[in-house]
Design a protein around this motif. Structure first.
Motif, short mmCIF file in Angstrom:
data_model
loop_
_atom_site.label_atom_id
_atom_site.label_comp_id
_atom_site.label_asym_id
_atom_site.label_seq_id
_atom_site.Cartn_x
_atom_site.Cartn_y
_atom_site.Cartn_z
N PHE A 19 6.53 -27.27 9.39
CA PHE A 19 6.72 -25.96 8.76
C PHE A 19 5.66 -24.98 9.26
O PHE A 19 5.96 -23.86 9.66
CB PHE A 19 6.65 -26.10 7.24
CG PHE A 19 6.79 -24.80 6.51
CD1 PHE A 19 8.04 -24.26 6.25
CD2 PHE A 19 5.66 -24.10 6.09
CE1 PHE A 19 8.17 -23.05 5.59
CE2 PHE A 19 5.78 -22.89 5.42
CZ PHE A 19 7.05 -22.36 5.18
N VAL A 20 4.40 -25.39 9.24
CA VAL A 20 3.29 -24.51 9.60
C VAL A 20 3.32 -24.16 11.09
O VAL A 20 3.03 -23.03 11.49
CB VAL A 20 1.94 -25.13 9.21
CG1 VAL A 20 0.77 -24.27 9.68
CG2 VAL A 20 1.86 -25.35 7.70
N ARG A 21 3.67 -25.13 11.91
CA ARG A 21 3.63 -24.97 13.37
C ARG A 21 4.40 -23.74 13.85
O ARG A 21 4.04 -23.13 14.85
CB ARG A 21 4.20 -26.24 14.01
CG ARG A 21 3.76 -26.48 15.41
CD ARG A 21 4.16 -27.88 15.88
NE ARG A 21 3.08 -28.82 15.55
CZ ARG A 21 3.20 -29.84 14.73
NH1 ARG A 21 4.35 -30.11 14.13
NH2 ARG A 21 2.18 -30.63 14.49
N HIS A 22 5.45 -23.34 13.13
CA HIS A 22 6.30 -22.23 13.57
C HIS A 22 6.00 -20.93 12.84
O HIS A 22 6.73 -19.96 12.98
CB HIS A 22 7.77 -22.61 13.39
CG HIS A 22 8.12 -23.85 14.15
ND1 HIS A 22 8.25 -23.87 15.52
CD2 HIS A 22 8.31 -25.12 13.74
CE1 HIS A 22 8.52 -25.09 15.92
NE2 HIS A 22 8.57 -25.87 14.86
N ARG A 23 4.92 -20.91 12.08
CA ARG A 23 4.53 -19.72 11.33
C ARG A 23 3.06 -19.42 11.62
O ARG A 23 2.23 -20.30 11.53
CB ARG A 23 4.75 -19.94 9.83
CG ARG A 23 6.22 -19.98 9.49
CD ARG A 23 6.47 -20.58 8.12
NE ARG A 23 7.87 -20.51 7.77
CZ ARG A 23 8.81 -21.36 8.22
NH1 ARG A 23 8.47 -22.35 9.02
NH2 ARG A 23 10.07 -21.20 7.86
#
Length: 151
Positions: A19-23
């Motif tokens: 989730f975090v990797r793309h934000r």
């Protein structure tokens, strides 16, 4: 108009990092010397070890706070304001130069991909006196969205 209902999905570490990797829009919260909170909007990514990474300057309040109290909270936001978000709490460290140069390369890759001239980038980081903040996730809330309370 269709109602949008709030969600709160509990996730494991792998789902969290995906989730975090793309934000990359985040709010970093640290502790001032008096214990009060200090927040900063930042750009961040995830390194290969699963830590949230943020480029900064060593004289900034966030870096000084983390050197004194190495704990932080990061709220990771979606590009759209009403999109999903998550709060990640963890242990934090500030990496200064010259040790920060290669981790700053990893940071750039995590946030922006490949740079056209890595030697130029490395020199710019040294010239600008950058540091790197790393937050190791210890606890995180559900991946949530806003809206009406469910049912």
């Amino acid at each position: 108009m269709t109602r949008k209902y709030a969600t709160a999905d509990t996730v494991g570490i792998d789902e969290l990092l995906d989730f975090v990797r793309h934000r990359h829009h985040m709010v970093l919260t640290t502790f001032r010397a008096d214990g009060s909170l200090q927040t900063s909007p930042v750009t961040g990514g995830v390194d290969e070890q699963g830590r949230i990474v943020i480029a900064s300057y060593p004289q900034r309040a966030k870096a000084a706070n983390l050197r004194r109290t190495p704990r932080a909270s990061v709220t990771v936001l979606s590009d759209e304001f009403n999109g999903p978000y998550v709060q990640v709490d963890g242990d934090a460290e500030v990496i200064g130069l010259p040790d920060a140069v290669e981790p700053l390369v990893d940071y750039f890759r995590a946030v922006g991909g490949e740079h056209p001239d890595w030697d130029e980038y490395r020199q710019a980081m040294v010239d600008q006196g950058k540091c790197l903040i790393r937050v190791t996730p210890v606890r995180w809330g559900p991946v949530a969205t806003g809206g009406f309370p469910p049912g």
